[in-house]
Design an enzyme around this catalytic site. Structure first.
Site, PDB file in Angstrom:
ATOM      1  N   GLU A   1      -5.187  -8.103  -0.621  1.00 31.05           N
ATOM      2  CA  GLU A   1      -6.034  -8.117   0.554  1.00 31.05           C
ATOM      3  C   GLU A   1      -7.624  -7.773   0.158  1.00 31.05           C
ATOM      4  O   GLU A   1      -7.748  -6.845  -0.597  1.00 31.05           O
ATOM      5  CB  GLU A   1      -5.560  -6.755   1.319  1.00 31.05           C
ATOM      6  CG  GLU A   1      -4.342  -7.007   2.003  1.00 31.05           C
ATOM      7  CD  GLU A   1      -3.895  -5.928   2.828  1.00 31.05           C
ATOM      8  OE1 GLU A   1      -4.497  -4.968   3.536  1.00 31.05           O
ATOM      9  OE2 GLU A   1      -2.573  -5.576   2.917  1.00 31.05           O
TER      10      GLU A   1
ATOM     11  N   GLU B   1       0.783  -1.231   0.151  1.00 32.46           N
ATOM     12  CA  GLU B   1      -0.113  -0.084   0.088  1.00 32.46           C
ATOM     13  C   GLU B   1       0.985   1.163   0.150  1.00 32.46           C
ATOM     14  O   GLU B   1       0.788   2.342   0.770  1.00 32.46           O
ATOM     15  CB  GLU B   1      -1.024   0.168   1.221  1.00 32.46           C
ATOM     16  CG  GLU B   1      -1.904  -1.200   1.072  1.00 32.46           C
ATOM     17  CD  GLU B   1      -3.366  -0.907   1.951  1.00 32.46           C
ATOM     18  OE1 GLU B   1      -2.892  -0.234   3.132  1.00 32.46           O
ATOM     19  OE2 GLU B   1      -4.120  -1.815   1.889  1.00 32.46           O
TER      20      GLU B   1
END
Ligand code: AHR
Ligand code: AHR
Length: 535
Positions: free
Chosen positions: A322, A200
């Site tokens: 995710e 991320e």
């Protein structure tokens, strides 16, 4: 919610309304699912049944690993948890983070446990003992029967640390870190194939967050060193995770794909959804937003592949590395420390997970990896205490899919009632969305050596939907197994000693050479039907 029918459907319904003499009831035309084994999307990659273990809350410590527990073996592995984990048939497991990895130095987690430094863990505010690290995870992965997938630190970490980790794991002998692994008791290299270049990195919350240009530069150089160390590895770049109102996720994706198009094998995307406004119909439509994001990124990938120089390597694929439901455990007390992210799941959450899995199957040509976040305690299908564990509702769809759904994904045609949502928040912090024409039946189908598997989530909260499964090529024949995930109420939850939602095997359907099976999909349920098609 507004229920509508497509025009085509409305005409079909009008022409087939039958008045049953004496019963005074009207029966509308059944919904239809057309299965055509010649209309294929792509091969289902087993890596879509992945999971994720992060050093966060009680995922590792108190989850898969608990030293001195009567439930653990001499290595600290919780055996009750391991048994449940094995039932999930997890194909690939991402480790060790997550936001955690952006302040992790892998070297802290190797060698004699007593000599390992305890560190402040800044992502989730814990003290990290480092008693569990690379070698412990690899031993665990072996017992799980899962492929390891490591994530390197592109936040506070350097490209050199990333290279050294690959050396420790994948080089047989000679250089310092390969020899160190051997000295630590692991003679053979682990040959870890999947490595992601950070986590991320588009998120302002990420330690060492970079802009797309700086990330691409750092990731490219890390990739160079890692591949020189172990040429066979596959690399996953950090795609978009930030869908907040003033973020531009696809600007990030475009830039990263453009810069790394010759280098990476997958682009990682992340998504968490939640029933933030307690609106069931909005919530169960949310996997369709993941599908929309998939299509957009697929377009960006296609464009970059036109001018990429990849030799004979396949194009870049998407890894949803995710995904899950995460909105309750987001408060001050539930975001950090040892109880972090302990979300408790109910039936509607299990339906949403079945919707995500259907979406991965429907996009099998481009989605080649997916990892539920996470395995135990932390937004997870398995929940523990010091005394035991239980399986959350979301355990059941992933178990059913991972143990059954494989082969070729089919392009099914579904004809059923639809609805439109109002404007709603798909996840905390994200922009709002409206979903149009959401089908009450969410369907995927796969075909494998003569066997067809149809997965159907009925979004209708109150009504069963009578549906004709129509075989377009060949005919259905023999016994069809039926599995159902359901519960008395959409808010039904499991707990220690209480299982309200689980998979039930229903009576099989005995089918004799026919091109039509009619089935009533119960309200708020997920159903899997499995049997043969003969030509
Ligand atoms: O899975 C929980 C967290 O969600 C991960 O650490 C992070 O990558 C994501 O934001
Ligand atoms: O809660 C912080 C971030 O919000 C998570 O790490 C990310 O996945 C989400 O968008």
């Amino acid at each position: 919610m507004k229920i509508i029918k497509s025009k085509k459907y409305a005409i079909a319904v009008l022409s087939s309304l039958t008045i049953l003499v004496g019963m005074q009831t009207l029966s509308a035309q059944n919904a239809r699912i057309k299965i055509d084994v010649d209309r294929t999307i792509g091969e289902v990659d087993k890596n879509i049944y992945g999971n994720f273990v992060e050093h966060l809350g009680r995922c590792v410590y108190g989850g898969i690993y608990e030293e001195n527990s009567p439930l653990s073996d001499e290595n600290g592995i919780r055996l009750d948890v391991l048994d449940a984990v094995k039932e999930l048939n997890v194909s690939i497991t991402r480790y060790p983070g997550g936001n955690f990895v952006s302040n992790y130095n892998w070297k802290d987690g190797i060698g004699p446990k007593d000599d390992r430094p305890a560190r402040m863990e800044l992502a989730w505010s814990r003290l990290e003992s480092n008693h569990f690290g690379t070698d412990e995870f690899m031993a665990y992965a072996k017992r799980m029967g899962t492929e390891p997938y490591f994530s390197v630190n592109m936040g506070t970490g350097t490209i050199k640390e990333a290279q050294e980790w690959v050396e420790y794991c994948n080089v047989k002998s000679g250089p310092y870190y390969a020899e160190l692994r051997k000295k630590n008791g692991h003679e053979e290299p682990y040959n870890i194939k999947y490595w992601s270049l950070g986590n991320e990195m588009d998120g302002f919350w990420q330690m060492g967050h970079l802009n797309a240009e700086d990330y691409s530069k750092k990731a490219r150089e890390a990739a160079k060193l890692m591949k020189l160390t172990s040429p066979e590895i596959k690399l996953i770049a950090a795609g978009s995770s930030n869908y907040r109102p003033n973020a531009d996720p696809n600007e990030w994706n475009e830039k990263v794909l453009h810069e790394l198009r010759d280098v990476i094998d997958y682009l990682a995307l992340h998504m968490y959804v939640g029933n933030v406004e307690n609106n069931y119909y909005n919530f169960v439509s949310s996997p369709l937003v993941l599908e929309e994001r998939t299509r957009v990124v697929k377009g960006l990938i296609d464009r970059e592949m036109e001018n990429a120089d990849r030799g004979n390597r396949p194009p870049i694929y998407i890894a949803w590395d995710e995904y899950n439901i995460w909105y309750r455990a987001r408060g001050e007390e539930t975001m950090a420390g040892t109880k972090a992210l302990e979300e408790r799941y109910n039936l509607e959450d299990a339906l949403v997970i079945s919707g995500f899995l259907n979406a991965f199957i429907r996009n099998a040509d481009i989605v080649k990896m997916a990892n539920m976040a996470q395995l135990v305690n932390v937004i997870a299908p398995i929940f523990t205490s010091e005394k035991g564990m239980f399986k959350q509702t979301i355990f059941y769809p992933i178990q059913l899919f991972a143990n059954n759904v494989k082969g070729t994904s089919l392009d099914v045609h579904v004809d059923c009632e639809t609805y439109d949502t109002g404007e709603f928040f798909i996840g905390l912090g994200e922009s709002t969305t409206i979903q149009k024409d959401v089908p009450f039946l969410d369907v995927s189908a796969t075909y494998n050596n003569g066997e067809v598997i149809v997965c159907v989530m009925n979004r209708n909260k109150d009504k069963a939907i009578t549906t004709d499964l129509l075989c377009q090529e060949g005919i259905f024949d023999g016994e069809f197994e039926v599995y159902e995930i359901n519960g008395s109420d959409i808010k039904s939850e499991n707990d220690f000693g209480k299982t309200s939602v689980e998979t039930k095997k229903k009576s099989s359907l005995k089918v004799k050479k026919t091109d039509k099976i009619t089935y009533d999909f119960p309200a708020h349920s997920f159903t899997m039907i499995k049997g043969s098609i003969v030509k």
